[in-house]
Scaffold this motif. Structure first.
Motif, PDB file in Angstrom:
ATOM      1  N   VAL A 101       6.581   8.909  -7.611  1.00 28.76           N
ATOM      2  CA  VAL A 101       5.862   8.983  -8.878  1.00 28.76           C
ATOM      3  C   VAL A 101       4.382   9.246  -8.585  1.00 28.76           C
ATOM      4  O   VAL A 101       3.778   8.526  -7.781  1.00 28.76           O
ATOM      5  CB  VAL A 101       6.017   7.675  -9.680  1.00 28.76           C
ATOM      6  N   PRO A 102       3.764  10.255  -9.206  1.00 30.46           N
ATOM      7  CA  PRO A 102       2.374  10.610  -8.893  1.00 30.46           C
ATOM      8  C   PRO A 102       1.343   9.735  -9.597  1.00 30.46           C
ATOM      9  O   PRO A 102       0.346  10.234 -10.129  1.00 30.46           O
ATOM     10  CB  PRO A 102       2.289  12.063  -9.380  1.00 30.46           C
ATOM     11  N   PHE A 103       1.574   8.431  -9.613  1.00 20.26           N
ATOM     12  CA  PHE A 103       0.625   7.508 -10.249  1.00 20.26           C
ATOM     13  C   PHE A 103       0.424   6.317  -9.327  1.00 20.26           C
ATOM     14  O   PHE A 103       1.364   5.863  -8.651  1.00 20.26           O
ATOM     15  CB  PHE A 103       1.137   7.020 -11.605  1.00 20.26           C
ATOM     16  N   ASP A 104      -0.789   5.784  -9.324  1.00 16.96           N
ATOM     17  CA  ASP A 104      -1.031   4.564  -8.566  1.00 16.96           C
ATOM     18  C   ASP A 104      -0.774   3.351  -9.447  1.00 16.96           C
ATOM     19  O   ASP A 104      -0.459   3.481 -10.642  1.00 16.96           O
ATOM     20  CB  ASP A 104      -2.458   4.542  -8.007  1.00 16.96           C
ATOM     21  N   GLY A 125       0.782  -1.225   0.000  1.00 18.19           N
ATOM     22  CA  GLY A 125       0.000   0.000   0.000  1.00 18.19           C
ATOM     23  C   GLY A 125       0.813   1.273   0.000  1.00 18.19           C
ATOM     24  O   GLY A 125       0.278   2.347   0.288  1.00 18.19           O
ATOM     25  N   GLY A 126       2.092   1.203  -0.350  1.00 26.20           N
ATOM     26  CA  GLY A 126       2.919   2.398  -0.388  1.00 26.20           C
ATOM     27  C   GLY A 126       2.787   3.139  -1.710  1.00 26.20           C
ATOM     28  O   GLY A 126       1.925   2.827  -2.542  1.00 26.20           O
ATOM     29  N   LYS A 127       3.642   4.124  -1.909  1.00 26.12           N
ATOM     30  CA  LYS A 127       3.628   4.902  -3.129  1.00 26.12           C
ATOM     31  C   LYS A 127       4.843   4.550  -3.981  1.00 26.12           C
ATOM     32  O   LYS A 127       5.936   4.342  -3.459  1.00 26.12           O
ATOM     33  CB  LYS A 127       3.632   6.401  -2.813  1.00 26.12           C
ATOM     34  N   PRO A 128       4.653   4.489  -5.299  1.00 28.19           N
ATOM     35  CA  PRO A 128       5.775   4.118  -6.168  1.00 28.19           C
ATOM     36  C   PRO A 128       6.821   5.230  -6.250  1.00 28.19           C
ATOM     37  O   PRO A 128       6.495   6.418  -6.169  1.00 28.19           O
ATOM     38  CB  PRO A 128       5.112   3.896  -7.529  1.00 28.19           C
ATOM     39  N   THR A 129       8.059   4.832  -6.406  1.00 26.26           N
ATOM     40  CA  THR A 129       9.162   5.782  -6.579  1.00 26.26           C
ATOM     41  C   THR A 129      10.026   5.326  -7.733  1.00 26.26           C
ATOM     42  O   THR A 129      10.054   4.137  -8.085  1.00 26.26           O
ATOM     43  CB  THR A 129      10.025   5.879  -5.314  1.00 26.26           C
TER      44      THR A 129
END
Length: 255
Positions: free
Chosen positions: A146-149, A136-140
């Motif tokens: 990165v501002p995308f899911d 459930g983290g955010k991509p980098t």
């Protein structure tokens, strides 16, 4: 006698040798001479009429001294006669296996670089770098968020694949001419440096690409096995082995 002069007999002998090589190549009319040996050659002469005379060599076999199977023609890039199961006896199978090997080789080269890059840039090993998708983290990307899911990234990848395969596949689903099967392997849509402009060098690049791709497929598999054996990435594995070669190797991992 001046050192720049050549004895007439020696000159004649050199001319006979060159003429014999050209005749053995069997393609004087096209300006391409293919002399078969063990290595890939390079351009050796440029006739005054502007045609290119090239000397090529046949690759060896994967078992020294063994003849190549008759169903593997010499024109195949990277042909070392390896088909112990006879999978390419059927012409249709040969074309399909060529395509599959080359595409998997290209993906393996990209994948191997992608497995090494996170560890080289201090982002953890290649397994941990993808944990955000499950935790459930955010991509980098290289440490930059990165501002995308995950859903958006997958949709973008699907559209990119669809566009590439549309260019590569024959009609009615694709744009590649049905009478040019080589376009499926080398569509020509990515050559910003013009490496394929010279036909002789292009054939050499085909072999280099395939050889590096085969090595990348083995390396990709090796990095997967290494992780599940040691729990670390390839860079850390290399560092551990360099620090203690007898304490960190394939035998100690198996033990």
């Amino acid at each position: 006698r001046s050192p720049t002069l050549v004895h007439p007999r020696r000159q004649i002998r050199q001319q006979v040798v060159m003429a014999s090589s050209m005749l053995l190549g069997g393609s004087l009319g096209t300006g391409q001479v293919a002399v078969r040996g063990r290595f890939q050659g390079r351009r050796v002469a440029a006739p005054s009429n502007g045609a290119r005379v090239c000397m090529f060599a046949r690759e060896g076999t994967w078992i020294p001294g063994q003849e190549k199977p008759e169903w593997l023609p010499e024109g195949i890039p990277g042909n070392f006669g390896y088909d112990p199961l006879g999978l390419a006896r059927e012409p249709g199978n040969l074309a399909r296996l060529q395509e599959g090997e080359l595409l998997n080789a290209r993906w393996a080269m990209l994948g191997s670089a992608g497995m090494i890059a996170p560890e080289l840039t201090g982002q953890g090993n290649w397994i941990d770098a993808a944990n955000w998708a499950f935790e459930g983290g955010k991509p980098t990307y290289l440490g930059i968020e990165v501002p995308f899911d995950l859903t958006t990234i997958l949709v973008c990848e699907f559209l990119a694949f669809l566009a590439m395969e549309t260019v590569r596949m024959p009609p009615p689903l694709g744009l590649s001419p049905i009478d040019e099967p080589e376009r499926r392997l080398y569509p020509g849509i990515w050559d910003p440096a013009g490496l394929s402009d010279d036909p002789a060098e292009f054939e050499d690049y085909k072999i280099k690409e395939l050889n590096n791709g085969r090595l990348a497929m083995l390396g990709f598999l090796g990095m997967i096995v290494q992780y599940y054996a040691t729990g670390t990435g390839p860079i850390q594995n290399c560092a551990d082995h360099a620090a203690d070669a007898f304490g960190n190797n394939i035998f100690t991992n198996l033990g």
